[in-house]
Write a protein that holds these residues in place. Structure first.
Motif, PDB file in Angstrom:
ATOM      1  N   SER A 288     -31.847  50.640  48.703  1.00  0.00           N
ATOM      2  CA  SER A 288     -30.872  50.145  49.559  1.00  0.00           C
ATOM      3  C   SER A 288     -30.533  51.444  50.592  1.00  0.00           C
ATOM      4  O   SER A 288     -30.524  52.353  50.430  1.00  0.00           O
ATOM      5  CB  SER A 288     -29.543  49.595  48.862  1.00  0.00           C
ATOM      6  OG  SER A 288     -29.841  48.549  48.320  1.00  0.00           O
ATOM      7  N   SER A 323     -26.973  48.607  56.231  1.00  0.00           N
ATOM      8  CA  SER A 323     -26.938  47.848  55.130  1.00  0.00           C
ATOM      9  C   SER A 323     -28.296  47.376  54.998  1.00  0.00           C
ATOM     10  O   SER A 323     -29.474  47.385  55.986  1.00  0.00           O
ATOM     11  CB  SER A 323     -25.933  46.493  55.659  1.00  0.00           C
ATOM     12  OG  SER A 323     -26.542  46.003  56.700  1.00  0.00           O
ATOM     13  N   GLY A 324     -28.592  46.563  53.848  1.00  0.00           N
ATOM     14  CA  GLY A 324     -29.882  45.973  53.566  1.00  0.00           C
ATOM     15  C   GLY A 324     -30.833  47.149  52.700  1.00  0.00           C
ATOM     16  O   GLY A 324     -30.508  47.871  52.263  1.00  0.00           O
ATOM     17  N   PHE A 325     -32.114  46.995  53.122  1.00  0.00           N
ATOM     18  CA  PHE A 325     -33.159  47.626  52.427  1.00  0.00           C
ATOM     19  C   PHE A 325     -33.479  48.897  52.930  1.00  0.00           C
ATOM     20  O   PHE A 325     -33.079  49.315  54.260  1.00  0.00           O
ATOM     21  CB  PHE A 325     -34.535  46.903  52.140  1.00  0.00           C
ATOM     22  CG  PHE A 325     -35.181  46.751  53.515  1.00  0.00           C
ATOM     23  CD1 PHE A 325     -35.878  47.786  53.984  1.00  0.00           C
ATOM     24  CD2 PHE A 325     -35.108  45.558  54.375  1.00  0.00           C
ATOM     25  CE1 PHE A 325     -36.651  47.748  55.122  1.00  0.00           C
ATOM     26  CE2 PHE A 325     -35.714  45.435  55.672  1.00  0.00           C
ATOM     27  CZ  PHE A 325     -36.444  46.677  55.842  1.00  0.00           C
ATOM     28  N   ASP A 354     -31.923  45.031  46.873  1.00  0.00           N
ATOM     29  CA  ASP A 354     -32.369  44.932  48.231  1.00  0.00           C
ATOM     30  C   ASP A 354     -33.938  45.441  48.563  1.00  0.00           C
ATOM     31  O   ASP A 354     -34.969  44.864  49.184  1.00  0.00           O
ATOM     32  CB  ASP A 354     -31.636  46.090  49.187  1.00  0.00           C
ATOM     33  CG  ASP A 354     -30.106  45.304  49.410  1.00  0.00           C
ATOM     34  OD1 ASP A 354     -29.923  44.206  49.473  1.00  0.00           O
ATOM     35  OD2 ASP A 354     -29.244  46.305  49.493  1.00  0.00           O
ATOM     36  N   ASN A 357     -36.258  42.810  46.927  1.00  0.00           N
ATOM     37  CA  ASN A 357     -36.609  41.538  47.792  1.00  0.00           C
ATOM     38  C   ASN A 357     -37.475  41.995  48.776  1.00  0.00           C
ATOM     39  O   ASN A 357     -38.470  41.204  49.337  1.00  0.00           O
ATOM     40  CB  ASN A 357     -35.106  41.149  48.251  1.00  0.00           C
ATOM     41  CG  ASN A 357     -34.291  40.473  47.227  1.00  0.00           C
ATOM     42  OD1 ASN A 357     -34.774  40.260  46.026  1.00  0.00           O
ATOM     43  ND2 ASN A 357     -32.984  40.424  47.370  1.00  0.00           N
ATOM     44  N   GLU A 358     -37.336  43.165  49.421  1.00  0.00           N
ATOM     45  CA  GLU A 358     -38.187  43.605  50.637  1.00  0.00           C
ATOM     46  C   GLU A 358     -39.482  43.693  50.322  1.00  0.00           C
ATOM     47  O   GLU A 358     -40.569  43.280  50.945  1.00  0.00           O
ATOM     48  CB  GLU A 358     -37.742  44.853  51.170  1.00  0.00           C
ATOM     49  CG  GLU A 358     -38.564  45.294  52.427  1.00  0.00           C
ATOM     50  CD  GLU A 358     -38.214  44.218  53.791  1.00  0.00           C
ATOM     51  OE1 GLU A 358     -37.453  43.535  53.810  1.00  0.00           O
ATOM     52  OE2 GLU A 358     -39.294  44.338  54.599  1.00  0.00           O
TER      53      GLU A 358
END
Length: 426
Positions: A288, A323-325, A354, A357-358
């Protein structure tokens, strides 16, 4: 083995099909570029083609033997300048870097062109001017002639076109030319530009047969007069050698043997460990944003360098940054690394949802083999894969901020790439 570099018979892929529309000038330009490179007989390993976004950006896939770099819209000259600066300052300064850019890209990246000309870096820019943005629907560009009809100037362009050759002359470029794509001597002019020691630009005026000729009375025979009516000239507009190119000036002021102070040398990565690695490995690390995934990957690279290995690192994260991956792809090798992509990872490290999912988005798990080591946090669902899965509660034991770091440390221990002390020292 004599070590003699074989003479290339062509730089462009033999019998390749040109992807351009019938009558498009790009085909002429690329064949003349090949003629120029053939004439100069530069080893392909010393030729680097940097392409921009747009139809001309399809060129890099057509050249089989030189280096090619495909860049973002308008930024190709900036990338090429950086490559040339690195070659001139850190390497042997023998790389010939050629930019292929359209008029749309040149409009977006105008200041990059001006800066490269002022620096006088050894870069040759082939500016393919067909008066519009061809790949995105034929919108007008800063090079569109007066009264030129496009989807964004349906009643005719009312803004005078930029004279890029004049701009380059004012930026003190010492080789500037404007030619038609169909000129018989275009290959010779391109060879002269590439051979010029310093920045050079050749604007090549051509037809876009998809957009330009459908709404305007424009033909190959009329294109010269269109330019001349705008007050612009054809031919080699300047060819001087009054200024030394940037790499020569830099080397004069900063001799390589004095490039670093004693304290700076002491701060460098000093090889002090040995690696048993015999072949190249690719490692994907996923977590993340804000949890130091990419800095942990950097630490892995530093440990590899301290263990006498070559390495590359590519990072990826969303534009939101925080934020996010967060991803990092690291390649380690005992030999030179010529391609920095990872088709089938040898190891995958996943420490957050994160990141997981990526990797699903990128179909990474579909490409894993039984020999791939998959290190995954125990809190995450296990993907269906053939890889050898190792679970560990990285997040529970070390927290999110250290999960990637500790996972990489475990990977170094498990893989035996180099002593774990190298990773702990870096």
């Amino acid at each position: 083995m004599t070590g003699t570099i074989p003479t290339p018979t062509t730089f462009i892929t033999e019998n390749c099909a040109m992807p351009f529309c019938k009558g498009c000038g790009h085909t002429h330009v690329l064949r003349k570029l090949n003629d120029a490179l053939m004439k100069l007989q530069i080893p392909p390993s010393k030729v680097n083609l940097v392409t921009d976004i747009g139809c001309i950006g399809l060129a890099d896939a057509l050249f089989e033997t030189p280096h090619t770099v495909h860049t973002t819209h308008g930024r190709s000259t900036a990338f090429a300048t950086g490559i040339e600066l690195a070659d001139s300052v850190l390497s042997d300064s023998k790389l010939k870097t050629v930019v292929l850019i359209g008029d749309g890209g040149a409009m977006i990246g105008l200041l990059h062109l001006v800066n490269a000309a002022l620096l006088n870096v050894d870069v040759t820019v082939l500016l393919c001017n067909n008066f519009l943005f061809g790949m995105t629907g034929g919108q007008h560009s800063a090079f569109s002639p007066m009264e030129f009809i496009t989807p964004t100037t349906p009643d005719g362009n009312i803004i005078p076109p930029i004279d890029m050759c004049r701009v380059m002359l004012d930026a003190r470029a010492e080789f500037v030319a404007r030619k038609l794509a169909t000129d018989k001597d275009l290959g010779d002019v391109l060879a002269e530009a590439i051979q010029h020691p310093g920045f050079s630009l050749v604007e090549i005026v051509e037809l876009c047969t998809e957009h330009a000729t459908t709404k305007n009375e424009l033909t190959g025979n009329a294109i010269r007069s269109v330019i001349e009516e705008q007050g612009q000239e054809f031919g080699i507009l300047t060819n001087e050698k009054n200024r030394a190119e940037f790499g020569v000036l830099y080397a004069d002021k900063n001799p390589r043997d004095q490039a670093f102070s004693a304290s700076q040398k002491d701060d460098g990565l000093i090889p002090q460990f040995e690696s048993k690695l015999k072949h190249q490995v690719g490692i994907v690390i996923a977590g993340s944003a804000g949890e130091r995934v990419q800095s942990a990957a950097k630490k892995l690279c530093e440990a590899a360098v301290m263990s006498r290995l070559h390495c590359t690192q590519k990072n990826d994260n969303p534009v939101t940054q925080g934020s996010g991956f967060s991803l990092a792809e690291v390649i380690l090798s005992p030999h030179d690394i010529f391609y920095t992509g990872i088709e089938t990872p040898d190891a995958v490290i996943v420490v957050s949802e994160d990141g997981l999912n990526e990797l699903y988005e990128k179909h990474v798990f579909d490409r894993l083999k039984p020999t791939t080591m998959l290190l995954i946090d125990s809190s995450l669902p296990k993907p269906h894969t053939d890889a050898n899965i190792i679970e560990y509660p990285f997040r529970k034991e070390y927290g999110g901020a250290k999960a990637a770091l500790k996972a990489i440390e475990l990977y170094v221990q498990q893989s035996g790439l180099f002593p774990v002390e190298a990773f702990q020292t870096s």
